[in-house]
Design an enzyme around this catalytic site. Structure first.
Site, short mmCIF file in Angstrom:
data_model
loop_
_atom_site.label_atom_id
_atom_site.label_comp_id
_atom_site.label_asym_id
_atom_site.label_seq_id
_atom_site.Cartn_x
_atom_site.Cartn_y
_atom_site.Cartn_z
N ARG A 38 0.79 -1.20 0.08
CA ARG A 38 -0.04 -0.14 -0.03
C ARG A 38 0.86 1.38 -0.12
O ARG A 38 1.64 1.37 0.77
CB ARG A 38 -0.87 0.12 1.22
CG ARG A 38 -1.68 1.34 1.43
CD ARG A 38 -2.44 1.12 2.62
NE ARG A 38 -2.91 2.38 3.16
CZ ARG A 38 -2.69 2.97 4.15
NH1 ARG A 38 -1.85 2.59 5.03
NH2 ARG A 38 -3.43 4.27 4.59
N ARG A 79 -9.25 17.93 9.59
CA ARG A 79 -8.16 18.34 10.31
C ARG A 79 -8.12 19.51 10.83
O ARG A 79 -8.51 20.43 10.27
CB ARG A 79 -6.53 17.86 9.78
CG ARG A 79 -6.70 16.47 9.32
CD ARG A 79 -5.27 16.19 8.61
NE ARG A 79 -5.06 15.07 8.14
CZ ARG A 79 -4.76 13.74 8.67
NH1 ARG A 79 -4.81 13.90 10.24
NH2 ARG A 79 -4.60 12.72 7.92
N LYS A 225 -12.83 2.22 0.64
CA LYS A 225 -12.76 2.26 2.23
C LYS A 225 -14.01 2.49 3.06
O LYS A 225 -14.52 3.45 2.98
CB LYS A 225 -11.65 3.16 2.50
CG LYS A 225 -10.42 2.80 2.00
CD LYS A 225 -9.47 3.86 1.83
CE LYS A 225 -8.82 3.81 3.50
NZ LYS A 225 -7.92 5.16 3.49
N THR A 286 -6.40 -1.47 9.91
CA THR A 286 -6.22 -0.36 11.05
C THR A 286 -5.79 -1.36 12.42
O THR A 286 -6.50 -2.29 13.07
CB THR A 286 -7.37 0.42 11.34
OG1 THR A 286 -7.90 0.98 9.89
CG2 THR A 286 -6.97 1.62 12.16
#
Length: 487
Positions: A38, A79, A225, A286
């Protein structure tokens, strides 16, 4: 040509980063068992990713391994900005404001900027905002123009550029940012095997990503995802996202933040079941081996987590920081390899996941189902050969539960890499077009004999297209005996 290790059915995806980008480390990771690398487009620039991809391909070719590359788009990660004097500590009960108009570097102990102008419109008093992967919780008190005024419920240290989620989901950022559109072109130019789309809300986001990727010249598969609460809010939305993609990733970090830890395990299992039922591959990701960022051994909880994903039927398990920045990237892959093999040894269910009366107009799917039914019911079957151009038939076979190894015989390097993500499938370079038709099956079985995976008396199932002067489309299933008269 002897098989070098037991055939591990569940695949390993490893993220490349500073700890693993050198030629020596990539070479060692392939040896340890990585099937897919990845490239995280949230970090690094296009030239760095291109060089890494070239090195991966050189290392894989040197080892005669078929390793895929997955480019992971950053997506609309929301963020906060930066703090003027370094990290702050938030205390429970204190006031703290997120301000979309505040300068990026003007944060202090009472407020911080945020890179998401719609936040005041997406929030209302009483909403819970989660910062830094859910470690900090704020409750919205009031909205004043660009300012979202909150009270701290769960405090702790907060540093620059940490992510923000709303509990229950609902932040409306579109899935593809301007950066993603530029990165899609880069991924297409690099000829990656898979493109992962971050934070899709629905099937429309996946379809837009595919359209833009194809327009850029990209031919790889699209991985959605699953990390937004909206994506799993109802079965219709989830199924539509799965069907719009080539595969999905259970992105447990942001998903857990949005839906809550208590819901995550059940949702993970549900996504895996639906992906298999809808003939798509699935990656579980994860924090699978998080402690190995700094430790040479996993915890028992991590061993159980990886093993349970294997037993649920995931196609692949993914490593993120463990291999990107961790101290033990190769050891982590070796540990994951051992755990997977252990889980696969102790339990291997042989059953069909489809009702026998489940109807379809897809001949490839019927042949794949028939092959797996035969493999699960017939004695002495030890391998399945799927002669394929696109990799479609072995993909369909791999959706059905069996301990049987599936060998994808294909002449195309892109298909050899594409099947690297599929559970229980191993690519074998083989060009049936250059072999006399009455010799193809015998030659294919002889290759498996040379590899040491079949022996005299074993039965082998062979699927292929049987069209005169035409290629593509599987319509034939044959059962042969090793050592017999194979035609």
């Amino acid at each position: 040509m002897e098989s070098s290790r037991p055939m591990r059915r569940t695949k390993i995806v490893a993220t490349v980063g500073p700890a693993s980008a050198s030629e020596a480390k990539l070479d060692a990771l392939i040896t340890a068992g990585v099937n897919v690398f990845r490239l995280n487009f949230s970090h690094g620039d296009a030239n760095t990713h291109r060089r890494t991809a070239e090195t991966i391909r050189q290392c894989a070719a040197g080892k005669n391994e078929h390793v895929a590359i997955l480019a992971d788009l950053q997506g609309p990660k929301i963020r906060i900005g930066r703090f003027r004097n370094g990290p702050i500590t938030l205390a429970p009960g204190q006031d703290f404001t997120l301000d979309t108009a505040l300068d990026d570097d003007a944060g202090d102990s009472s407020q911080v900027g945020i890179s998401y102008p719609p936040l005041p419109d997406d929030c209302q008093p009483g909403d819970i905002l989660l910062l830094n992967d859910g470690l900090l919780e704020l409750t919205v008190k009031a909205i004043n123009g660009t300012r979202v005024q909150c009270i701290v419920d769960v405090g702790g240290e907060l540093s620059d550029h940490k992510g923000v989620n709303r509990k229950g989901g609902g932040l409306s950022a579109r899935a593809l940012t301007d950066k993603d559109l530029a990165d899609i072109q880069t991924a297409a130019d690099m000829e990656v095997d898979f493109l992962a789309l971050s934070f899709p809300r629905d099937a429309g986001d996946v379809e837009e990503a595919r359209r833009r990727y194809r327009d850029a010249g990209g031919q790889g598969g699209i991985v959605a995802k699953i990390e937004r609460a909206e994506a799993v809010a109802d079965d219709a939305t989830l199924d539509a996202i799965i069907e719009a993609s080539d595969g999905v990733m259970v992105a447990r970090g942001d998903l857990a933040v949005e839906i809550g830890d208590a819901e995550l395990v059940g949702v993970q299992k549900h996504i895996i079941r639906r992906a298999r039922a809808l003939n798509r591959f699935v990656i579980t990701a994860t924090q699978m081996m998080e402690s190995m960022i700094h430790s040479p051994q996993p915890t028992r909880a991590e061993v159980s987590d990886v093993a349970n994903a294997v037993l649920d039927g995931t196609d692949a398990v993914m490593l993120s920081a463990e291999t990107a920045v961790g101290e033990y990237p190769v050891e982590t892959v070796q540990a994951m390899d051992r755990i997977i093999l252990g889980a696969e040894r102790t339990w291997q269910e042989r059953r069909t996941d489809r009702p026998l009366n489940d109807r379809t107009n897809n001949i490839d799917e019927v042949i794949a189902m028939a092959a797996m039914q035969a493999a699960n019911r017939l004695d002495n079957v030890t391998a399945i050969i799927a002669m394929t151009e696109s990799g479609n038939t072995p993909r369909l076979m791999s959706r059905l539960r069996s301990g049987m190894p599936i060998y994808a015989f294909t002449p195309y390097p892109s298909s050899q890499r594409r099947v690297a993500i599929l559970r229980g499938v191993r690519a074998i370079p083989f060009d049936s077009h250059t072999i006399a038709s009455d010799e193809v099956n015998r030659r294919a079985v002889a290759m498996l004999e040379d590899m040491g995976v079949v022996k005299n008396g074993d039965r082998v199932l062979i699927t292929k297209g049987n069209y005169n002067d035409a290629h593509g489309g599987t319509n034939t299933l044959k059962i042969v005996e090793v050592g017999g008269n194979i035609q």
